[in-house]
Design an enzyme around this catalytic site. Structure first.
Site, PDB file in Angstrom:
ATOM      1  N   ARG A  27     -11.634  -7.885   9.609  1.00  0.00           N
ATOM      2  CA  ARG A  27     -12.895  -7.646   8.903  1.00  0.00           C
ATOM      3  C   ARG A  27     -13.826  -8.830   9.090  1.00  0.00           C
ATOM      4  O   ARG A  27     -13.437  -9.979   8.872  1.00  0.00           O
ATOM      5  CB  ARG A  27     -12.654  -7.418   7.405  1.00  0.00           C
ATOM      6  N   SER A 121     -13.145  -0.610   4.059  1.00  0.00           N
ATOM      7  CA  SER A 121     -12.638  -0.068   2.807  1.00  0.00           C
ATOM      8  C   SER A 121     -13.709  -0.040   1.726  1.00  0.00           C
ATOM      9  O   SER A 121     -14.735   0.618   1.861  1.00  0.00           O
ATOM     10  CB  SER A 121     -11.408  -0.860   2.360  1.00  0.00           C
ATOM     11  N   HIS A 122     -13.492  -0.779   0.644  1.00  0.00           N
ATOM     12  CA  HIS A 122     -14.392  -0.770  -0.508  1.00  0.00           C
ATOM     13  C   HIS A 122     -15.473  -1.843  -0.415  1.00  0.00           C
ATOM     14  O   HIS A 122     -16.227  -2.035  -1.366  1.00  0.00           O
ATOM     15  CB  HIS A 122     -13.582  -0.958  -1.788  1.00  0.00           C
ATOM     16  N   ASP A 292     -13.303   5.268  -2.824  1.00  0.00           N
ATOM     17  CA  ASP A 292     -13.933   4.156  -2.103  1.00  0.00           C
ATOM     18  C   ASP A 292     -14.474   4.637  -0.757  1.00  0.00           C
ATOM     19  O   ASP A 292     -14.471   5.827  -0.440  1.00  0.00           O
ATOM     20  CB  ASP A 292     -12.958   2.993  -1.933  1.00  0.00           C
ATOM     21  N   ASP A 294     -13.523   4.517   2.447  1.00  0.00           N
ATOM     22  CA  ASP A 294     -12.715   5.236   3.437  1.00  0.00           C
ATOM     23  C   ASP A 294     -11.762   6.248   2.819  1.00  0.00           C
ATOM     24  O   ASP A 294     -10.963   6.863   3.527  1.00  0.00           O
ATOM     25  CB  ASP A 294     -11.957   4.260   4.328  1.00  0.00           C
ATOM     26  N   ASP A 296      -9.185   6.050   0.570  1.00  0.00           N
ATOM     27  CA  ASP A 296      -7.773   5.847   0.216  1.00  0.00           C
ATOM     28  C   ASP A 296      -7.582   5.382  -1.227  1.00  0.00           C
ATOM     29  O   ASP A 296      -6.488   5.476  -1.763  1.00  0.00           O
ATOM     30  CB  ASP A 296      -7.081   4.892   1.196  1.00  0.00           C
ATOM     31  N   ARG A 297      -8.649   4.903  -1.873  1.00  0.00           N
ATOM     32  CA  ARG A 297      -8.529   4.435  -3.261  1.00  0.00           C
ATOM     33  C   ARG A 297      -9.168   5.437  -4.216  1.00  0.00           C
ATOM     34  O   ARG A 297     -10.070   6.187  -3.846  1.00  0.00           O
ATOM     35  CB  ARG A 297      -9.198   3.072  -3.433  1.00  0.00           C
ATOM     36  N   THR A 361       1.851  -6.870  -1.578  1.00  0.00           N
ATOM     37  CA  THR A 361       0.664  -6.032  -1.421  1.00  0.00           C
ATOM     38  C   THR A 361       0.521  -5.625   0.044  1.00  0.00           C
ATOM     39  O   THR A 361       0.670  -6.440   0.945  1.00  0.00           O
ATOM     40  CB  THR A 361      -0.591  -6.786  -1.885  1.00  0.00           C
ATOM     41  N   GLU A 380      -0.412   0.824  -6.030  1.00  0.00           N
ATOM     42  CA  GLU A 380      -0.866  -0.559  -6.137  1.00  0.00           C
ATOM     43  C   GLU A 380      -1.920  -0.648  -7.226  1.00  0.00           C
ATOM     44  O   GLU A 380      -2.679   0.305  -7.455  1.00  0.00           O
ATOM     45  CB  GLU A 380      -1.465  -1.043  -4.816  1.00  0.00           C
ATOM     46  N   SER A 382      -4.622  -2.049  -7.090  1.00  0.00           N
ATOM     47  CA  SER A 382      -5.965  -2.046  -6.512  1.00  0.00           C
ATOM     48  C   SER A 382      -6.435  -0.613  -6.242  1.00  0.00           C
ATOM     49  O   SER A 382      -7.050  -0.332  -5.217  1.00  0.00           O
ATOM     50  CB  SER A 382      -5.983  -2.868  -5.220  1.00  0.00           C
ATOM     51  N   LYS A 393      -2.263   5.100   1.392  1.00  0.00           N
ATOM     52  CA  LYS A 393      -2.657   5.537   0.063  1.00  0.00           C
ATOM     53  C   LYS A 393      -3.706   6.627   0.217  1.00  0.00           C
ATOM     54  O   LYS A 393      -4.413   6.682   1.220  1.00  0.00           O
ATOM     55  CB  LYS A 393      -3.164   4.377  -0.784  1.00  0.00           C
TER      56      LYS A 393
END
Length: 564
Positions: A27, A121-122, A292, A294, A296-297, A361, A380, A382, A393
């Site tokens: 990233r 991600s987020h 989020d 992508d 996954d959350r 994690t 998790e 998060s 996830k």
């Protein structure tokens, strides 16, 4: 078929020293990929070079992203380099968009050698914000450390990359595009696929869609509010929840993926999903969820914005796991949580006599257990929850899991959680994020903390705050030995465990640039006082945590950036 053979070039390049993939890949700010010559090309070549040529030749690779700025540009380069590196077929989501859970699903369905996921991600998106590249392997999950280490080693010594610059892909049209390349015996194929359908079909085989449709659009249906936060999940929510399960279209907001996520932070928590939280307050909606960038959350809310912490969420799903037909057929092999996540899941595992794993994690640790047939459900703190149907996830899966529980138990989110606390007691849990801390300051703090807590004199010490006294039972830097392959992962977070089971955890996150996020996790169990305010109950431990770290003095701040 192209009219002429497309040329494959070998282009000289020079390495960069900072392309070590983290837990979530590489990233950086978009400008890094744009301004540094061949920065993107180097990393993509390093991924392909890390795969044995015999495995790479004629293989299938899946590519997709969350739609953030630079997504389409990167896909164009990746396809050109995949063709030049011997890959036989690339499967891409329509318009280049595919959620991380869907990519994991597609990798597994089509037996691809792996997938390249374009997401941060987020994290925020846009020309001045973040971009990321993550490699998932053939099991559909994030690459293990041995693979990412190999990618990094290649990136440090790279001298050239292979590319087919004349190959241009149309991301707007579904179907096959076939290209003939020079010195290649077989044509190279690009397949643009419906981003939603393969994943939706997987969910149909996991959940009882008839029961969910009755819950969401039947005579006594509940009202829900879903916020896709202008991330990749919007089309999935529209297709599955609205078109198939019958939710009104206005139940789902921010469902158009945008390159900058509408200028917002696509992070499903109480701070950044404030629009959803505010819309839930008047009680007109029975259930709320946010995702989020992508996909996954997830964040789960009940009526009037009743917040379900991620550790409680996975614990409730575990306790009601047979509300999901998939687990009625497969059985339950094991539960797992990341080390910083509260011990709420442990209590369900103990009561149901199911094995519980505590991992560092990172979803790759769960994936290894799943591949070995040891794990069915994990989570998790998060905001990540998932099952063994894929190796990531899965935000939408978690929402359908909760809706399945509501359909079976016919109770509100709040009542289900309060019943859970009455049965098991409550783990009060919170996380304090201190964002954009100077990396040297953050590392120095962690080093000083570790020196303090591993000193023999620290063990058995007592610390008093108001009328509470905490005695140190154990303190260490968490180390994990994988029960499947015996690999050891060290330095996974500083733990202070007190005699009553309360814990303070310190970790660094997002250390890819010259700043880091310092995270402090606080977990405390109560058997009787289960309906109190979380921050009030955890205030004494929070005072101790800040005092130990001297974080406010070191950073000049009076408090965290985000509390979840």
């Amino acid at each position: 078929m192209a009219d002429s053979l497309l040329q494959v070039l070998t282009v000289p390049t020079a390495p960069y020293p900072d392309q070590r993939p983290g837990t979530s890949g590489l990233r950086k700010k978009v400008r890094v990929f744009q301004s540094r010559r061949n920065y993107l090309h180097n990393f993509i070549q390093s991924i392909f070079s890390s795969i044995d040529l015999r495995d790479r030749q004629g293989s299938t690779v899946v590519v997709g992203g969350d739609g953030r700025f630079f997504n389409r540009t990167a896909i164009g380069v990746i396809v050109q380099m995949a063709a030049a590196n011997g890959v036989g077929r690339v499967i891409i989501g329509h318009h280049g968009i595919m959620s991380t859970p869907a990519i994991s699903c597609v990798i597994r369905k089509y037996k691809a050698i792996g997938g390249i996921i374009l997401t941060a991600s987020h994290n925020p998106g846009g020309p001045d914000e973040d971009f990321g590249i993550k490699f998932n392997t053939a099991n559909g999950g994030p690459a293990k450390e041995a693979v990412t280490n190999k990618i990094f080693q290649v990136s440090r010594t790279i001298e050239e990359f292979a590319i087919c610059p004349g190959l241009q892909v149309d991301l707007t049209t579904q179907g096959q595009q076939i290209f003939d390349l020079e010195n290649k015996f077989k044509p190279f194929t690009v397949e643009i696929v419906d981003s939603v359908e393969t994943y939706a079909n997987l969910l149909r085989n996991i959940f009882d869609f008839a029961a969910l449709k009755e819950l969401l659009s039947g005579e006594k249906h509940i009202k829900i509010r879903i916020d896709a936060m202008h991330g990749v999940v919007g089309p999935y929510v529209r297709r599955i929840l609205c078109e198939e399960l019958g939710c009104p279209l206005d139940s789902a907001i921010h469902c158009v993926p945008l390159e900058d996520f509408g200028g917002q932070h696509p992070d499903p928590n109480l701070t950044y999903a404030a629009d959803l939280v505010d819309s839930m307050r008047d009680g007109q909606y029975d259930f709320g969820a946010a995702f989020d960038g992508d996909g996954d959350r997830n964040m789960i809310l009940g009526q009037r914005g009743f917040f379900v912490t991620p550790p409680d969420s996975v614990a409730v799903i575990a306790d009601n796991i047979f509300c999901i037909p998939y687990f009625q057929h497969t059985g339950v092999r094991g539960f797992a949580r990341s080390m910083p996540t509260s011990a709420a899941l442990d209590r369900v595992a103990k009561a149901s006599k199911i094995e519980l794993y505590e991992t560092p994690t990172g979803w790759k640790f769960f994936g290894n257990l799943m591949d070995a047939g040891r794990l069915s459900l994990c989570g998790e703190e998060s905001f990540g929850t998932g099952g063994d149907h894929i190796r990531e996830k899965d935000g939408l899966w978690a929402v359908l899991a909760w809706l399945s529980i509501l359909a079976t138990r016919k109770q509100s989110v709040e009542d289900i959680l309060k019943d859970h606390w009455l049965k098991y007691g409550r783990n009060y849990f919170t996380r304090y994020d201190y964002d954009n801390v100077d990396i040297d300051t953050a590392c120095e703090m962690m080093e000083d903390l570790e020196m303090m807590i591993v000193d023999k004199s620290f063990a058995k010490q007592r610390f008093a705050v108001e009328d509470k006294i905490y005695k140190v039972e154990k303190a260490d830097n968490f180390e994990y030995t994988d029960p499947v392959d015996s690999t050891v992962s060290r330095n996974q977070g500083l733990r202070i465990i007190f005699s009553d089971g309360s814990r303070i955890i310190y970790r660094l996150s997002g250390t890819c640039c010259d700043v880091a996020t310092v995270r402090i996790y606080i977990d405390s169990y109560e058997k009787e006082q289960i309906l109190e305010d979380t921050q009030v109950m955890l205030a004494p431990l929070a005072t101790i945590a800040v005092k130990f770290s001297q974080l406010h003095r070191r950073t000049g701040r009076s408090g965290p950036s985000v509390i979840t």
